[in-house]
Every structure is written in structure tokens, then in C-alpha cells.
Enzyme design. Structure first.
Site, mmCIF file in Angstrom:
data_model
loop_
_atom_site.group_PDB
_atom_site.id
_atom_site.type_symbol
_atom_site.label_atom_id
_atom_site.label_comp_id
_atom_site.label_asym_id
_atom_site.label_seq_id
_atom_site.Cartn_x
_atom_site.Cartn_y
_atom_site.Cartn_z
ATOM 1 N N CYS A 1 0.812 -1.237 0.000
ATOM 2 C CA CYS A 1 0.000 0.000 0.000
ATOM 3 C C CYS A 1 0.839 1.279 0.000
ATOM 4 O O CYS A 1 0.309 2.371 -0.153
ATOM 5 C CB CYS A 1 -0.943 0.003 1.191
ATOM 6 S SG CYS A 1 -2.009 -1.432 1.217
ATOM 7 N N HIS B 1 -3.132 6.984 3.530
ATOM 8 C CA HIS B 1 -3.633 5.728 2.949
ATOM 9 C C HIS B 1 -4.924 5.363 3.676
ATOM 10 O O HIS B 1 -4.990 5.376 4.907
ATOM 11 C CB HIS B 1 -2.576 4.641 3.126
ATOM 12 C CG HIS B 1 -3.092 3.269 2.830
ATOM 13 N ND1 HIS B 1 -3.803 2.979 1.682
ATOM 14 C CD2 HIS B 1 -3.018 2.097 3.523
ATOM 15 C CE1 HIS B 1 -4.140 1.704 1.694
ATOM 16 N NE2 HIS B 1 -3.684 1.150 2.795
ATOM 17 N N ASN C 1 -10.376 -0.134 1.436
ATOM 18 C CA ASN C 1 -8.916 -0.032 1.257
ATOM 19 C C ASN C 1 -8.586 -0.457 -0.179
ATOM 20 O O ASN C 1 -8.725 -1.628 -0.530
ATOM 21 C CB ASN C 1 -8.237 -0.948 2.284
ATOM 22 C CG ASN C 1 -6.724 -0.942 2.164
ATOM 23 O OD1 ASN C 1 -6.168 -0.480 1.169
ATOM 24 N ND2 ASN C 1 -6.059 -1.484 3.162
HETATM 25 O O1 UT7 Z 1 -3.323 -1.527 4.031
HETATM 26 C C1 UT7 Z 1 -3.101 -2.170 5.251
HETATM 27 C C2 UT7 Z 1 -3.971 -3.389 5.317
HETATM 28 N N1 UT7 Z 1 -4.553 -3.776 6.536
HETATM 29 C C3 UT7 Z 1 -5.113 -2.960 7.473
HETATM 30 O O2 UT7 Z 1 -5.077 -1.788 7.428
HETATM 31 C C4 UT7 Z 1 -5.796 -3.648 8.618
HETATM 32 C C5 UT7 Z 1 -5.645 -2.885 9.913
HETATM 33 N N2 UT7 Z 1 -6.485 -3.515 10.951
HETATM 34 C C6 UT7 Z 1 -7.798 -3.270 11.028
HETATM 35 O O3 UT7 Z 1 -8.352 -2.505 10.269
HETATM 36 C C7 UT7 Z 1 -8.554 -3.953 12.148
HETATM 37 O O4 UT7 Z 1 -7.648 -4.632 12.982
HETATM 38 C C8 UT7 Z 1 -9.634 -4.957 11.617
HETATM 39 C C9 UT7 Z 1 -10.775 -4.191 10.966
HETATM 40 C C10 UT7 Z 1 -9.039 -5.933 10.636
HETATM 41 C C11 UT7 Z 1 -10.226 -5.734 12.776
HETATM 42 O O5 UT7 Z 1 -10.749 -4.826 13.738
HETATM 43 P P1 UT7 Z 1 -10.412 -4.999 15.291
HETATM 44 O O6 UT7 Z 1 -11.143 -3.960 16.022
HETATM 45 O O7 UT7 Z 1 -8.915 -5.032 15.415
HETATM 46 O O8 UT7 Z 1 -11.069 -6.377 15.605
HETATM 47 P P2 UT7 Z 1 -10.391 -7.688 16.186
HETATM 48 O O9 UT7 Z 1 -9.485 -8.314 15.179
HETATM 49 O O10 UT7 Z 1 -9.844 -7.378 17.542
HETATM 50 O O11 UT7 Z 1 -11.648 -8.633 16.344
HETATM 51 C C12 UT7 Z 1 -12.690 -8.364 17.289
HETATM 52 C C13 UT7 Z 1 -13.777 -9.385 17.107
HETATM 53 C C14 UT7 Z 1 -13.249 -10.811 17.018
HETATM 54 O O12 UT7 Z 1 -14.140 -11.662 17.703
HETATM 55 P P3 UT7 Z 1 -13.821 -12.157 19.205
HETATM 56 O O13 UT7 Z 1 -12.489 -12.856 19.137
HETATM 57 O O14 UT7 Z 1 -13.749 -10.896 20.025
HETATM 58 O O15 UT7 Z 1 -14.959 -13.040 19.516
HETATM 59 C C15 UT7 Z 1 -13.311 -11.126 15.546
HETATM 60 O O16 UT7 Z 1 -13.491 -12.502 15.283
HETATM 61 O O17 UT7 Z 1 -14.471 -9.171 15.888
HETATM 62 C C16 UT7 Z 1 -14.549 -10.364 15.144
HETATM 63 N N3 UT7 Z 1 -14.590 -10.020 13.728
HETATM 64 C C17 UT7 Z 1 -15.725 -9.757 13.062
HETATM 65 N N4 UT7 Z 1 -16.994 -9.760 13.454
HETATM 66 C C18 UT7 Z 1 -17.929 -9.447 12.557
HETATM 67 C C19 UT7 Z 1 -13.536 -9.862 12.862
HETATM 68 N N5 UT7 Z 1 -13.996 -9.514 11.657
HETATM 69 C C20 UT7 Z 1 -15.352 -9.442 11.754
HETATM 70 C C21 UT7 Z 1 -16.375 -9.115 10.847
HETATM 71 N N6 UT7 Z 1 -17.652 -9.138 11.286
HETATM 72 N N7 UT7 Z 1 -16.130 -8.788 9.561
#
Ligand code: UT7
Length: 351
Positions: free
Chosen positions: A138, A278, A308
């Protein structure tokens, strides 16, 4: 911006030009035009609710994304880049035949070889243009802009079309709810040329840390793990990432880069009119904005409508800011990127 009289290479080397009396760090290269393109098909959160176990509420709260654009079956990354390139050239008042260099930043090339930029050159009708693809995930667009800037400043080329284009939908696993809600397809482009003008590319900071290479990756389809029935069965041609680690890295890096590129050019944050980061996640943008102590109107955010789009996200947001009238001649703008690799970069522009 199109009135800018482009100077010949070498005519204005290591310019004595200045910004309010403060020296530029680089020879003068003008910004001549900007353009972008996103495919027509829209995938919204309700569509994703039908595909994976997620909800509009979760996606909006955790990412700020409401919809993204996805290529049609007939399209590839080059098609997006061609359209964005045409629009940037039109704004620059430059014909494709006059182009000397095309650089394409992409992580999703049309095919492994030839370089995707060759398809773009052919379809634009730019026979004089040399070019190559660049992949820094990115961060690629900032790297490509820096490269084009330095190649023009070095006297080798009079102008360049810098394109950021990606079709991330082609490497997205639509069974992985953590990643599939994030990504969209699109392209953005900037035309730059030798000489001073209302728009000027002023400075770049880029860097990388290969110890973070595992944080965002596509495991198969390259020379380490060539495509095979087994890799396909294991779904290893899709992008995987450690979202939480990337999140923390991104917020810290945006703040660090903005402060560094500002201070090393003798500026303060108050001098900066707009930051174009970004577009990965609205929460990342908001956390960085709060960390820098800036009001919302000084940080460009359009991730809600595009998701993204990797290499496309910065020029897409820059083009949108320009079309919304948020960029006026003379304004100071910082482009700031982070991505897989890990890689990062920032560019200081005077619009
Ligand atoms: O260009 C660079 C590319 N990548 C990025 O920029 C990614 C950067 N990271 C992020 O944007 C965030 O970390 C995410 C959006 C990917 C995830 O958000 P988060 O607030 O960090 O969530 P998390 O990974 O801590 O997950 C929280 C909960 C989990 O469930 P449990 O373990 O608490 O039961 C996940 O399984 O949310 C769950 N979860 C979802 N639930 C519903 C993860 N994805 C989803 C979803 N829908 N799509």
C-alpha cells in the site's frame, strides 16, 4: 494547474526556489494533473452480510467502511490504471504521445509478466514512454511518486505519469470475514513534470522493515510457493494479515511520518492544510488525527465509499479532495502511506 509552463530537464536543477523563504529539499518538479477511476460495481455491507458472518453495524463501527467498488469480470488492474491515467493527462493538458515515463504502483498486476504498465502504455497510446511496475504494497504510490520525481529532477525525463492501481478483490478471500470487508478496487494517477508551478513535489520520506514481512502477505503464487492444486485448495493465493498488529503500526507510523516530513522542511503542523493518508480503516485515520491534534477537516477520509484500495487509495483521495475544492493553489499537503513489507512513506506537496 494546467497553466504550468514545464521547463526542460536540467533547466532548473537543484532550484534556488523557496517556500516562504524556506529551502526545498529537492529540485523543482511540478504537479500538473490528477485523476482517478473506480469500477461501476458496488459491494456494500448488506451484500457482505449475505456472504460471511458479519453485520453492517460491525463493519461500520470497526472500519467506517460502507461500500467498495469491485472490477467486472472483463476488467483487470491495467483497465483501472488506464482510465485514471487518461483523466490525469486530460487535467494536465498533456497528450499521451508526449509522455516520457509511466510508473505503476500495484500489488495486483494483470499477470506476472509482462509488467502491467506495458498494457497501460499500449492502451494510452504513449509510444515514447518508458516505464516499470513497482510493488511496495500500500506504500507503492508514494515510492513511485518519489522515483518519478527523482528521475525528472535528475534530468532524464521531462514528465511522468504516476499511477496507483489495484484490484484487491482478486486476492481477497470472500470466506474470511476479517479481511473481505476491508478491500476494494480502484486507481488514481498524478502527472508531474520538470519545472516550477502552482503545484510542486517538495520532499519524500520512505522506509521499510522486512522483519514485519509476515504481517500482511499472500503466501502462494510466487517463486517461494508456486501455484499448485494444493495451494489453491488451501486458499493460499489470498491475502492474509494480522489486523491488530497492522492497526497499531499504522497509527504510530502516520503520526511519526507527518511530524518528520513537517519538521525537516522547517514547517510546523499548523502550516499543513491537508493530510491525505492511505485509506485503510477510519479508526486508524481518526486515531492518527487525534494523535497529531488535528481537526477532522485537515485529514482526508473517503474510506467509507471505497474501502482499502491499496496503491490507489492516496491518489483517489487526493483527486476527490481536489474535485471537492479542498485543495487550493499554494496549500501544503502531506501524502502518508503504510503497508505490507512493512513499508511506509510520506510526500510533501505544495498544491
Ligand atoms: O493496508 C493495510 C492493510 N490492513 C489494514 O489496514 C488492517 C488494519 N487492521 C484493522 O483494520 C482492524 O484490525 C480490523 C478491521 C481488521 C479488525 O478490527 P479490530 O477492532 O482489530 O477487531 P479484532 O481483530 O480485535 O476482532 C474483534 C472481534 C473478534 O471476535 P472475538 O475474538 O472478540 O470473539 C473477531 O473474530 O471481531 C470479530 N470479527 C468480526 N466480526 C464481525 C472480525 N472480523 C469481523 C467481521 N464481522 N467482519
Amino acid at each position: 494547474m494546467k497553466e504550468t509552463p514545464a521547463k526542460k530537464p536540467g533547466e532548473d536543477p537543484a532550484s534556488e526556489a523557496s517556500l516562504d523563504g524556506k529551502p526545498y529539499r529537492s529540485p523543482v518538479v511540478a504537479v500538473l494533473g490528477v485523476g482517478s477511476y473506480t469500477p461501476e460495481r458496488v459491494l456494500n455491507n448488506e451484500d457482505l452480510e449475505r456472504m460471511v458472518d458479519t453485520s453492517d453495524e460491525w463493519i461500520v463501527t470497526r472500519t467506517g467502511i460502507r461500500e467498495r467498488h469491485i472490477i467486472s469480470e472483463e476488467q483487470a488492474t491495467s483497465d483501472l490504471g488506464i482510465e485514471a491515467g487518461k483523466r490525469a493527462l486530460a487535467q494536465a493538458g498533456l497528450s499521451a504521445g508526449e509522455l516520457e515515463l509511466i510508473l505503476l504502483a500495484t500489488a495486483t498486476p494483470d499477470q506476472i509478466t509482462p509488467a502491467t504498465v506495458c498494457h497501460i502504455q499500449r492502451e494510452l497510446g504513449a509510444p515514447r514512454a518508458a516505464g516499470f511496475d513497482m510493488n511496495a504494497a500500500c506504500t507503492g504510490f508514494v515510492n513511485a511518486l518519489m522515483t518519478g520525481h527523482q528521475l525528472i529532477a535528475g534530468g532524464g525525463f521531462a514528465n511522468a505519469l504516476i499511477i496507483g492501481a489495484d484490484a484487491l478483490s482478486t486476492i481477497t478471500d470472500y470466506e474470511d470475514r476479517e479481511s473481505c470487508v476491508l478491500f476494494g478496487d480502484g486507481a488514481g494517477a498524478l502527472v508531474i513534470g520538470a519545472g516550477d508551478g502552482p503545484g510542486v513535489v517538495m520532499d519524500h520520506i520512505v522506509g521499510m522493515d522486512g522483519t514485519g514481512a509476515e504481517m500482511i502477505r499472500v503466501n502462494a503464487g510466487g517463486s517461494r510457493q508456486p501455484a499448485s492444486h494444493e495451494t489453491i485448495e488451501r486458499r493460499e493465493h489470498f491475502l492474509r494479515m494480522d489486523g491488530r498488529k497492522v492497526f497499531r503500526f499504522a497509527v504510530a507510523k502516520i503520526c511519526e511520518l507527518v511530524e518528520e516530513v513537517t519538521t525537516r522542511n522547517g514547517l510546523s503542523l499548523d502550516d499543513i492544510d491537508l493530510i491525505v493518508p492511505h485509506q485503510a480503516n477510519l479508526r486508524i485515520l481518526e486515531a492518527a488525527r487525534r494523535g497529531l491534534g488535528l481537526d477532522a477537516d485537515r485529514v482526508m477520509a473517503n474510506v467509507d465509499r471505497y474501502g482499502n484500495t491499496s496503491n490507489a487509495s492516496i491518489p483517489l483521495a487526493l483527486d476527490e479532495a481536489a474535485r471537492e475544492g479542498r485543495l487550493q493553489p499554494g496549500m501544503l499537503v502531506i501524502l502518508v502511506a503504510f503497508g505490507g513489507g512493512l513499508t511506509w512513506g510520506a510526500t510533501l506537496l505544495r498544491w
